[in-house]
Design an enzyme around this catalytic site. Structure first.
Site, PDB file in Angstrom:
ATOM      1  N   CYS A   2       0.842  -1.193   0.000  1.00  0.00           N
ATOM      2  CA  CYS A   2       0.000   0.000   0.000  1.00  0.00           C
ATOM      3  C   CYS A   2       0.879   1.244   0.000  1.00  0.00           C
ATOM      4  CB  CYS A   2      -0.842   0.048   1.261  1.00  0.00           C
ATOM      5  SG  CYS A   2      -1.843  -1.412   1.480  1.00  0.00           S
ATOM      6  N   LYS A 581       4.656  -3.840  -6.223  1.00  0.00           N
ATOM      7  CA  LYS A 581       6.100  -3.621  -6.113  1.00  0.00           C
ATOM      8  C   LYS A 581       6.407  -3.415  -4.633  1.00  0.00           C
ATOM      9  CE  LYS A 581       9.612  -2.455  -8.967  1.00  0.00           C
ATOM     10  NZ  LYS A 581      10.038  -3.470  -9.927  1.00  0.00           N
TER      11      LYS A 581
END
Ligand code: F6R
Length: 586
Positions: A2, A581
């Site tokens: 997040c 990522k």
């Protein structure tokens, strides 16, 4: 993972928050939300989907308020729903929170809040306990600082969060998850990653673990969890980190693949740090190399390179597996940690384990201010600029280039590599991708693909298979060529495709047997080689280069196959499903 964001300015901040969230979307992209302060409550807009899609539909950027928070989510606790999207507010609506990480004890906190404070939860996230705890403590003391200190006492886990109070005070809290304070002329920003900084802010202060920063109008103060004022230093971020854009490319992934002729030339260009790292590796009896995913493949390559060229034995350990074999770590050894982001939770955990054994920590990272860099005695930088595509591409070749540089130093310049030849080979392969695009078109419906390689080409096969599976959703497996006959041949039939990494080196003759084994089962062979072979159904030609350097160049066609297959299959390669990522949870 997040991304969390908070912005305090002397203007309506929502639209700048949406812009920054878009830049940080690579960290998580299943849902998004923005909240701003308003004298009487926190106003929230959120929804499921990517930032642009959600904003076009609910206009988060039109919220009015001078202080705001924002979030892009990669779900851990609770499904992908609007209710579970952040920001989350407390029951009174007076405090909003965006959060990255995991609150491990949220179940018991939630039960207590329900039972003893009549809190009614609106989501199934772990996050929602935070604004409610803050509200209960704030109501007691009417002091933001005290409320934060009381709340963090209650929370267990690795987390960073930004809390917005309805009077416009904002707090960023860091506990093992990244948090950066951006300092502008008329604005202050909290962000998970410097990539989220707007163009007008280039001065930053990295919030340290177990610290929080309170922002009130244009002023900020940093404290530790005990409430003591903490000192901070201010750094300037290079523009390249703020102006991240796709330029003329359709996706970040292909842009980053095409950057490699340049990035390969600057990998590890830090003489002192390189020398220090070489010195530690040379002088250590035991060297462990660790990483996750693509970075783990680099650890495997390190084993081949260092043993072949420097006679140095190293052991590679998957970062997430370290704790299960930590008893075998020889005290006072060296642990070389590889990570693009420098924030992967698994790698940070493996480093923490290494430290308990007094291992000397070295690292190779792209982000020089990452948590891993701060945990290391010496770090060497990839210098390849921000990598936004979820699939690691340019960072992989830069990592490999650094390994070659280290191997070269370990063997007193026995390799004497000229990276310009590698860069030229990249240019050549990238100047004509038509054959790979044709291949992608003709195999787009396959369900399984195998990639084989021997010796140092085996981790490249694993890496190629990882690229294919993560951005095309085709089941792909990287196999050591010699292992085919020990099992995988059972899967070969006329619908199977096998990519054979087959440069003209000492693996070439053995690969010929593998190719015969594959062809005898009517499976199709895609040869990646500088030499043609009548047995290839498809030949992807790579330039002839010095034999030792093939691993650096044979990955390029594999990256391109994955990219063009993703396009053929209608998948956005920059944002593959279920991935993100920088994986900051364990
Ligand atoms: C694959 C990929 C991941 C990362 C892994 C480790 O394309 O990107 O497998 O390599 O999550 O990330 P870092 O290197 O940031 O620690």
């Amino acid at each position: 993972m997040c991304s969390i964001l908070g912005l305090s300015g002397d203007y309506d901040v929502a639209s700048a928050i949406v812009d920054s969230l878009q830049k940080m979307e690579y960290r998580g992209y299943d849902s998004v939300g923005v909240a701003v302060n308003n004298d009487s409550e926190i106003l929230v807009k959120k929804g499921v989907g990517k930032v642009k899609v959600v904003n076009d539909s609910i206009h988060m950027d039109k919220l009015t308020g001078n202080v705001g928070i924002g979030h892009t989510r990669w779900a851990t606790h609770g499904g992908v729903t609007t209710e579970n999207a952040h920001p989350h507010t407390c029951n009174t609506g007076s405090i909003g929170v965006v959060h990255n990480g995991i609150i491990e004890n949220y179940v018991e906190l939630r039960k207590d809040l329900e039972k003893n404070h009549n809190v009614v939860f609106k989501s199934s996230t772990d996050t929602e306990v935070i604004p409610n705890l803050l509200q209960i403590y704030f109501e007691k003391s009417h002091d933001v600082k005290k409320a934060i200190m009381d709340t963090v006492q209650k929370l267990k886990g690795h987390y960073a969060f930004v809390a917005l109070f309805k009077d416009g005070q904002m707090v960023g809290v860091r506990n093992h998850e990244p948090l950066v304070l951006g300092i502008g002329r008329n604005d202050l920003l909290l962000t998970s990653d410097v990539v989220g900084l707007p163009e007008n802010i280039s001065s930053v202060s990295y919030i340290e673990d177990k610290q929080f920063v309170i922002i009130n109008k244009n002023k900020y103060r940093i404290y530790d969890f005990e409430g003591n004022v903490a000192q901070s230093s201010i750094k300037t971020i290079p523009k390249s980190y703020q102006n991240v854009s796709k330029g003329l490319y359709e996706h970040f992934t292909i842009k980053e693949i095409f950057e490699q002729p340049k990035t390969i030339l600057v990998a590890g260009e830090e003489k002192n740090n390189l020398e220090k790292i070489v010195e530690f590796i040379r002088d250590s009896d035991y060297v462990y190399v660790t990483g996750s995913g693509t970075s783990y493949h680099i650890a495997v390559i390190a084993k081949y390179l260092f043993s072949r060229f420097a006679g140095k034995k190293v052991e590679h350990v998957m970062a997430s597996e370290m704790k299960y074999s930590s008893q075998y770590i020889i005290p006072n050894s060296t642990l070389f940690a590889i990570s693009q982001s420098g924030e992967s939770a698994d790698i940070l955990e493996s480093v923490a384990i290494g430290k308990t054994k007094n291992a000397k920590i070295l690292s190779m990272i792209n982000s020089k201010n990452s948590s891993l860099a701060r945990e290391s005695l010496y770090s060497i930088g990839l210098n390849c600029g921000p990598e936004i595509g979820v699939a690691a591409t340019k960072s992989f070749t830069s990592q490999m280039a650094i390994l070659y540089k280290i191997a070269d130093k370990l063997c007193d310049d026995c390799l004497g590599i000229n990276f310009n030849t590698v860069s030229d080979a990249y240019e050549k392969m990238l100047s004509n991708t038509s054959k790979i695009r044709e291949l992608a078109k003709s195999i787009k419906h396959i369900q399984n693909i195998f990639v084989i390689g021997r010796g140092i080409h085996y981790p490249i096969a694993k890496e190629g298979a990882l690229k294919i599976k993560e951005i095309t959703y085709i089941h792909a497996e990287g196999i050591a060529g010699g292992e085919l006959k020990h099992g995988p041949l059972a899967l070969m039939d006329s619908s199977t495709y096998v990519i054979v990494i087959n440069p003209d080196d000492d693996s070439y003759v053995d690969n010929a047997s593998s190719i015969h084994e594959i062809k005898s089962r009517n499976a199709k062979v895609i040869g990646i080689s500088n030499k043609p072979d009548a047995n290839y159904d498809y030949w992807i030609e790579i330039p002839t280069i010095r034999t030792d350097l093939y691993p650096l160049i044979e990955i390029i066609p594999l990256q391109l196959i994955a990219y063009y297959l993703a396009l053929e299959r209608g998948i956005d390669p920059d944002y593959p499903k279920n991935l993100a990522k920088s994986v900051t949870v364990k």
